[in-house]
Design a protein around this motif. Structure first.
Motif, PDB file in Angstrom:
ATOM      1  N   HIS A 196     101.323  68.227  28.127  1.00 33.62           N
ATOM      2  CA  HIS A 196     100.221  67.196  28.167  1.00 33.62           C
ATOM      3  C   HIS A 196      99.290  67.250  29.070  1.00 33.62           C
ATOM      4  N   LYS A 230     105.448  74.874  23.414  1.00 36.37           N
ATOM      5  CA  LYS A 230     104.646  73.598  23.485  1.00 36.37           C
ATOM      6  C   LYS A 230     103.830  73.585  24.612  1.00 36.37           C
ATOM      7  N   GLU A 256     101.442  68.767  23.094  1.00 35.71           N
ATOM      8  CA  GLU A 256     101.966  67.658  23.430  1.00 35.71           C
ATOM      9  C   GLU A 256     100.678  66.911  23.733  1.00 35.71           C
TER      10      GLU A 256
END
Length: 682
Positions: A517, A514, A551
């Motif tokens: 962000h 992942k 993300e």
């Protein structure tokens, strides 16, 4: 055994056909019996390893292993084969002559009609060159290509890690900005090539003068940043004096601007430095103070220190209070203390007595719009119905509390999967786990017993571990191996927020990676490097068999850019907010994925699309009328951009200049003052 004639094939013609087919494959291939003794090797295997067929016949594949082969990877390989599963990963192997090579290895079992394993088949590919490219890209993402020092991104990462590592106590750090005086004269006199050589030598000298705990970065031009740890606020100036005196030795010896004899250059350096309290996340204000100290020094007003100046602006504590130089951080008043202790007690008691509440955020296949899995997110629900985020209650937890929280959250998440199973929805879920919990000797048992209690297959569970909590510690590696043996998925969370090496990323059998962000948000500020990183991760995901997830997809532009760059999965508020369990089934029924038309709707998406051609120096494919960028550019009405775009679809071969113009224009539009991000949608 002969090459091209594996055992178990009846008749000469099928054997010859089988052998010719495998010898035509560019990847090395082995077939072993159930005890992993080699029965067959194709021509590519012998070409890569140097072993002849006769030399490997009947031997175990361990002959390819050597002193630097990762024991953790081997443990994961053996665990997969013992469970009758497949393995995919990268292993450091050794050729017959002893030279190492990186082997992208896939091993799969073959079963007879009764389900018994009779053979194993492996496919092997030499990816040494590819790994070197990725390692170089990773290095350049964090380091300056001229000096080899950390660049701005590497500096930001170091400072963020410093803030997380030193969060309490009285220990301060110092951040200094170094400037070489009148360096422009060097470039003007001797040329930029000589200037670069001097900067490289200056960087080498500085590194040799720093302590092991200090950090050095190149901010650009003739500016450098030094980070010094372990300072006491009361005695910072006295502690800095010997450290900085040693640092100044870097310019005590003259520099040579070129190969010619008898020419030398003497440099002078200036340093503005400021203090950073423990736990404070460094920001622009800290660098402004250091820059101000440097300016004050170079203005000639400071006569106390001839080449460095310590900023005397009072630093601030993490809560914004001012800390006066020469004094320790003042304690909070008694009322605040009592209130904090009272809240912590209430939160702790409530968390483990019915207050733990889970929300579920979907992870979406950006190509199809299908649901991949759901991430379980912990919340604390107070008796009055107030919902608190993790930042409000996680800091007060002990390692033992994190163990208890993981067990409770895992039980709730898997129990909810069972509820959805009754509704005919067989979903997957990810649960975050603390590194201290992973190291608990009973962690594997907790997971197994909870899976069995709720009758959930292991592959439906993914455990997410933060990247900056993953290290090379042998105990943690053993814990990872034990968890992998259960058959659950393993996800590296927040890639880009920590300090992962490529070795660490590929050594463990992650099923999911992942991307943090904050990496995605950099599409708004530094899109080209960010797109390079995202495209590289998308390609690595394909090669390694990872589910790569972006993300923080918070708007249409970032989501479209990630999709264009090949990131297969995403999550974020643009797709959906975290949902209560009851809202998940209707959301699945009603969800409409964004932009299924295939046309660009945002300038961020158009930039990502054009960049893929521009980086290769290639024109766009097909006619302009069918290009997914055409309608967007027509809608915006930017005539120059439309002209440059049309030239990408001509057959004249002179598209390169207009390609660069279009790339620059799109970059400016997506990074300019924030207005472009708001007005870019079609």
């Amino acid at each position: 055994m002969r090459q091209g004639r594996p055992t178990g094939m009846s008749g000469p013609e099928p054997q010859r056909l089988f052998g010719r087919a495998l010898d035509a494959i560019s990847e090395g291939s082995l077939i072993t019996d159930a005890n992993q003794r080699i029965l067959y090797a194709n021509a590519a295997f012998t070409a890569v390893t140097g072993y002849s067929v006769e030399e490997v016949s009947g031997r175990n594949c361990r002959l390819l292993q050597g002193p630097e082969t990762d024991s953790i990877v081997l443990a994961a390989l053996r665990s997969s084969l013992l469970r009758g599963g497949s393995f995919r990963g990268e292993v450091l192997n050794y050729r017959k002559d002893g030279t190492p090579f990186w082997n992208a290895l896939t091993v799969s079992p073959l079963r007879d009609d009764t389900g018994r394993i009779t053979n194993f088949v492996s496919v092997q590919r030499d990816v040494t060159a590819q790994r070197k490219v990725h390692e170089r890209l990773q290095f350049l993402a964090l380091h300056d290509s001229l000096t080899g020092l950390s660049n701005r991104t590497g500096l930001d990462r170091h400072l963020s890690g410093l803030a997380r590592r030193i969060v309490t106590g009285t220990e301060h750090s110092a951040i200094g900005v170094i400037d070489l005086d009148d360096f422009k004269t060097i470039n003007d006199t001797f040329g930029h090539e000589a200037g670069d050589a001097i900067l490289t030598e200056f960087s080498r000298r500085l590194r040799g003068k720093l302590r092991a705990t200090d950090f050095l970065a190149h901010r650009g031009g003739d500016e450098f940043v030094v980070v010094i740890e372990g300072l006491d606020l009361r005695h910072a100036r006295e502690q800095l004096q010997p450290i900085l005196a040693r640092l100044h030795e870097a310019v005590d010896t003259a520099f040579s601007p070129g190969p010619g004899p008898g020419i030398s250059v003497t440099l002078k350096m200036s340093l503005g430095i400021t203090l950073l309290p423990p736990g404070q996340e460094p920001g622009n204000a800290v660098f402004r103070r250091a820059d101000a100290a440097l300016h004050h020094l170079k203005s000639g007003n400071d006569v106390r220190d001839p080449w460095w100046h310590l900023d005397t602006t009072p630093p601030t504590a993490p809560d914004g209070r001012t800390l006066q130089p020469g004094t320790a951080e003042p304690d909070r008043n008694a009322e605040e203390k009592v209130r904090s202790v009272y809240d912590s007690h209430i939160y702790h008691r409530r968390l483990f007595n019915g207050g733990l509440h889970l929300l579920f955020q979907p992870v979406i296949d950006l190509r199809t719009g299908d649901l991949r899995f759901l991430e379980a997110l912990a919340r604390l629900r107070l008796e009055d119905g107030t919902i608190l985020s993790p930042g409000d209650f996680l800091p007060m937890l002990t390692p033992q509390d994190f163990d208890q929280l993981f067990k409770a959250g895992l039980d709730l998440a898997l129990g909810q999967l069972g509820v959805w199973d009754l509704d005919g929805r067989h979903l997957r879920v990810s649960v975050n786990v603390s590194p201290s919990t992973l190291l608990h000797p009973d962690c594997a048992h907790w997971i197994t017993s909870t899976l069995e209690r709720h009758n959930i297959a292991p592959h439906r569970l993914i455990l997410e571990v933060l990247e900056d909590h993953i290290d090379d510690d042998a105990t943690q590696s053993q814990a990872f191996t034990a968890i992998l043996a259960l058959g659950v998925g393993l996800a590296m969370d927040d890639l880009g927020a920590g300090h992962s090496s490529l070795r660490r990323l590929t050594a463990l059998a992650f099923s999911t990676v992942k991307i943090d962000h904050r990496i995605l948000s950099q599409l708004r500020t530094s899109p080209i490097p960010t797109m390079t990183f995202l495209a590289t991760m998308a390609q690595m995901g394909q090669n390694m068999g990872w589910d790569v997830i972006a993300e923080g997809l918070e708007d249409d532009g970032i989501t479209e850019a990630a999709t264009v760059l090949g990131i297969p999965y995403g999550q974020g508020y643009h797709l959906t907010r975290p949902l209560p369990a009851a809202d998940v089934p209707p959301w699945i029924t009603d969800f409409t994925p964004p932009n299924r038309s295939g046309l660009m709707r945002t300038l961020s998406g158009a930039l990502a699309y054009h960049w893929q051609f521009a980086r290769l120096g290639a024109p766009h494919t097909g006619p302009a009328g069918a290009c997914p960028m055409t309608e967007l550019l027509n809608h915006i009405g930017a005539s120059k951009a439309e002209h440059w775009h049309r030239q990408q679809h001509t057959a004249l071969g002179d598209h390169l200049a207009s390609s660069a113009e279009l790339l620059q224009w799109l970059t400016i539009q997506t990074t300019g003052d924030g207005h472009a991000g708001k007005a870019e949608k079609l």
